[in-house]
Scaffold this active site. Structure first.
Site, PDB file in Angstrom:
ATOM      1  CE1 TYR A 148     -10.716  -0.593   6.920  1.00 61.77           C
ATOM      2  CE2 TYR A 148     -11.526   0.165   9.040  1.00 61.77           C
ATOM      3  CZ  TYR A 148     -10.523   0.104   8.097  1.00 61.77           C
ATOM      4  OH  TYR A 148      -9.320   0.725   8.332  1.00 61.77           O
TER       5      TYR A 148
ATOM      6  CE  LYS B 145      -7.949  -2.503   8.335  1.00 67.38           C
ATOM      7  NZ  LYS B 145      -6.568  -2.583   7.836  1.00 67.38           N
TER       8      LYS B 145
ATOM      9  CB  SER C 111      -8.793  -0.123  11.961  1.00 63.63           C
ATOM     10  OG  SER C 111      -9.775   0.861  12.220  1.00 63.63           O
TER      11      SER C 111
ATOM     12  N   GLY D 279       0.835  -1.213   0.000  1.00 70.02           N
ATOM     13  CA  GLY D 279       0.000   0.000   0.000  1.00 70.02           C
ATOM     14  C   GLY D 279       0.859   1.247   0.000  1.00 70.02           C
TER      15      GLY D 279
ATOM     16  CB  SER E 211       0.582   4.428  -4.069  1.00 72.89           C
ATOM     17  OG  SER E 211      -0.537   3.560  -3.980  1.00 72.89           O
TER      18      SER E 211
ATOM     19  CG  ASP F  83      -4.269  -7.974  -6.285  1.00 72.38           C
ATOM     20  OD1 ASP F  83      -4.492  -7.933  -5.050  1.00 72.38           O
ATOM     21  OD2 ASP F  83      -5.168  -8.110  -7.134  1.00 72.38           O
ATOM     22  CB  VAL F  84      -1.886  -7.649  -0.814  1.00 68.84           C
ATOM     23  CG1 VAL F  84      -0.735  -6.657  -0.811  1.00 68.84           C
ATOM     24  CG2 VAL F  84      -3.221  -6.952  -0.592  1.00 68.84           C
TER      25      VAL F  84
HETATM   26  N1  LIG Z   1      -7.379   6.244   6.748  1.00 63.62           N
HETATM   27  C1  LIG Z   1      -7.830   5.910   7.941  1.00 63.62           C
HETATM   28  O1  LIG Z   1      -8.520   6.677   8.609  1.00 63.62           O
HETATM   29  C2  LIG Z   1      -7.467   4.574   8.529  1.00 63.62           C
HETATM   30  C3  LIG Z   1      -7.743   4.323   9.887  1.00 63.62           C
HETATM   31  C4  LIG Z   1      -7.387   3.098  10.447  1.00 63.62           C
HETATM   32  C5  LIG Z   1      -6.753   2.156   9.662  1.00 63.62           C
HETATM   33  N2  LIG Z   1      -6.493   2.422   8.344  1.00 63.62           N
HETATM   34  C6  LIG Z   1      -5.825   1.383   7.577  1.00 63.62           C
HETATM   35  O2  LIG Z   1      -4.574   1.865   7.137  1.00 63.62           O
HETATM   36  C7  LIG Z   1      -4.214   1.195   5.910  1.00 63.62           C
HETATM   37  C8  LIG Z   1      -3.848   2.238   4.878  1.00 63.62           C
HETATM   38  O3  LIG Z   1      -4.970   3.060   4.674  1.00 63.62           O
HETATM   39  P1  LIG Z   1      -4.902   4.470   3.941  1.00 63.62           P
HETATM   40  O4  LIG Z   1      -5.823   5.373   4.640  1.00 63.62           O
HETATM   41  O5  LIG Z   1      -3.493   4.849   3.718  1.00 63.62           O
HETATM   42  O6  LIG Z   1      -5.652   4.079   2.598  1.00 63.62           O
HETATM   43  P2  LIG Z   1      -5.324   4.438   1.095  1.00 63.62           P
HETATM   44  O7  LIG Z   1      -6.540   4.113   0.328  1.00 63.62           O
HETATM   45  O8  LIG Z   1      -4.759   5.828   1.010  1.00 63.62           O
HETATM   46  O9  LIG Z   1      -4.178   3.402   0.766  1.00 63.62           O
HETATM   47  C9  LIG Z   1      -4.425   2.050   0.647  1.00 63.62           C
HETATM   48  C10 LIG Z   1      -3.366   1.441  -0.211  1.00 63.62           C
HETATM   49  O10 LIG Z   1      -3.649   0.049  -0.354  1.00 63.62           O
HETATM   50  C11 LIG Z   1      -3.516  -0.293  -1.713  1.00 63.62           C
HETATM   51  N3  LIG Z   1      -4.333  -1.469  -1.993  1.00 63.62           N
HETATM   52  C12 LIG Z   1      -5.655  -1.661  -1.818  1.00 63.62           C
HETATM   53  N4  LIG Z   1      -6.007  -2.900  -2.228  1.00 63.62           N
HETATM   54  C13 LIG Z   1      -4.867  -3.508  -2.639  1.00 63.62           C
HETATM   55  C14 LIG Z   1      -4.567  -4.774  -3.181  1.00 63.62           C
HETATM   56  N5  LIG Z   1      -5.503  -5.719  -3.394  1.00 63.62           N
HETATM   57  N6  LIG Z   1      -3.271  -5.060  -3.486  1.00 63.62           N
HETATM   58  C15 LIG Z   1      -2.306  -4.141  -3.281  1.00 63.62           C
HETATM   59  N7  LIG Z   1      -2.519  -2.900  -2.802  1.00 63.62           N
HETATM   60  C16 LIG Z   1      -3.800  -2.605  -2.499  1.00 63.62           C
HETATM   61  C17 LIG Z   1      -3.961   0.946  -2.474  1.00 63.62           C
HETATM   62  O11 LIG Z   1      -3.492   0.919  -3.791  1.00 63.62           O
HETATM   63  C18 LIG Z   1      -3.301   2.029  -1.632  1.00 63.62           C
HETATM   64  O12 LIG Z   1      -1.937   2.144  -1.984  1.00 63.62           O
HETATM   65  C19 LIG Z   1      -5.423   0.351   5.520  1.00 63.62           C
HETATM   66  O13 LIG Z   1      -5.228  -0.963   5.969  1.00 63.62           O
HETATM   67  C20 LIG Z   1      -6.551   0.997   6.307  1.00 63.62           C
HETATM   68  O14 LIG Z   1      -7.575   0.097   6.587  1.00 63.62           O
HETATM   69  C21 LIG Z   1      -6.832   3.602   7.773  1.00 63.62           C
END
Ligand SMILES: NC(=O)c1ccc[n+]([C@@H]2O[C@H](COP(=O)([O-])OP(=O)(O)OC[C@H]3O[C@@H](n4cnc5c(N)ncnc54)[C@H](O)[C@@H]3O)[C@@H](O)[C@H]2O)c1
Length: 264
Positions: A169, A173, A155, A25, A27, A75-76
């Site tokens: 979600y 988590k 999360s 992730g 990006s 792709d994870v």
């Molecule tokens: N943003 C929030 O408020 C928040 C809060 C708690 C936890 N999180 C967790 O933090 C992590 C990152 O979230 P974020 O906010 O940076 O989200 P984001 O959408 O900005 O980034 C998610 C990343 O995951 C990648 N991704 C999604 N599906 C994928 C797949 N199948 N294969 C490879 N890459 C894949 C996307 O391309 C992106 O780079 C996630 O696990 C999210 O659940 C986010």
């Protein structure tokens, strides 16, 4: 038995110089900040995401800090893609020391109408994706024989429910939290420390629409004693700690980076 640390080692226990870190992730909001943070503390970084071009910024920021960056498309949810990403890491750097699983998705719908296809998509990205990446990294770390550090991304939703449609979600988590504990126990004998960071909502392009909605903002802030959303950079202290020797005796832990929500 672990040798006692000298004063210099104690002072530098957060230093990641010479370490190779894989960030999934890479990006995304969290993945990009974490990649830069690990590089700032000395690591070379393999940043991965599905679309290679989205990793350009992250890789450039890592390189600006004088560290090596390897952007890899992965792709994870796909075991072959994960294995190929890990092979590229080993071909380039010869090892992997740190894995951060920051890839993930959130699809929100009220529970009674949550489409099972969406539920499965969330579970595939967040749960299957975490397991597959941890397995691929652990196999290399076991072969290397000198342990490693894995930080999964959970999360606050893995602990507390929320009225805003998080049935898929939150379930995913919660699974990441218990998976972290389970694999930490299994891999402790290999000196692989596995921990989880569990943030509250933080600012990213994806959460901006939620956080800019006044009503939603109020609902979220009622649950965060510190009274503000996190920033991606708020995750760095926890990640660097869990990725470094500073946390040598810590494994199977879920560290909430949540402005006090979990204490409520
Ligand atoms: N943003 C929030 O408020 C928040 C809060 C708690 C936890 N999180 C967790 O933090 C992590 C990152 O979230 P974020 O906010 O940076 O989200 P984001 O959408 O900005 O980034 C998610 C990343 O995951 C990648 N991704 C999604 N599906 C994928 C797949 N199948 N294969 C490879 N890459 C894949 C996307 O391309 C992106 O780079 C996630 O696990 C999210 O659940 C986010």
């Amino acid at each position: 038995m672990r040798a006692k640390m000298g004063l210099d080692e104690l002072k530098n226990m957060f230093d990641l110089t010479g370490k190779v870190a894989v960030v999934t992730g890479g990006s995304g909001g969290a993945g990009k900040a974490i990649s830069i943070g690990l590089a700032l503390y000395g690591a070379d970084v393999v940043c991965t995401s599905r679309t290679l071009s989205t990793l350009e910024d992250t890789a450039a920021e890592v390189e600006k800090l004088g560290k090596k960056a390897l952007p890899v498309s992965c792709d994870v949810t796909d075991p072959q893609s994960v294995d190929s990403m890990m092979k590229k890491t080993i071909d380039e750097f010869g090892k992997v020391d740190i894995l951060i699983t920051a890839a993930g998705i959130a699809l929100r719908t009220e529970a009674e109408n949550m489409p099972i296809e969406d539920f499965r998509k969330v579970m595939a990205a967040n749960v299957d994706g975490t397991l597959l990446c941890c397995q691929a990294a652990a196999k290399e770390m076991i072969k290397q024989g000198d342990g490693g550090k894995i930080v999964t991304v959970g999360s606050i939703r893995g602990l507390h429910g929320h009225p805003a449609g998080y049935s898929a979600y939150a379930t995913s988590k919660g699974a990441v939290h218990i998976m972290t504990k389970q694999i930490a126990i299994e891999w402790a004998k290999h000196n692989i420390r596995v921990n989880c960071i569990a943030p509250c909502i933080f600012w990213t392009p994806l959460t901006e629409p939620i956080l800019k909605d006044e009503e939603m903002y109020k609902i979220f802030m009622q649950r965060i004693p510190i009274g503000r959303p996190a920033e991606p950079e708020d995750l760095l202290g926890a990640v660097v700690y869990l990725a470094s020797e500073a946390s040598a005796m810590v494994t199977g832990h879920v560290l909430y980076v949540d402005g006090g929500t979990s204490a409520w």
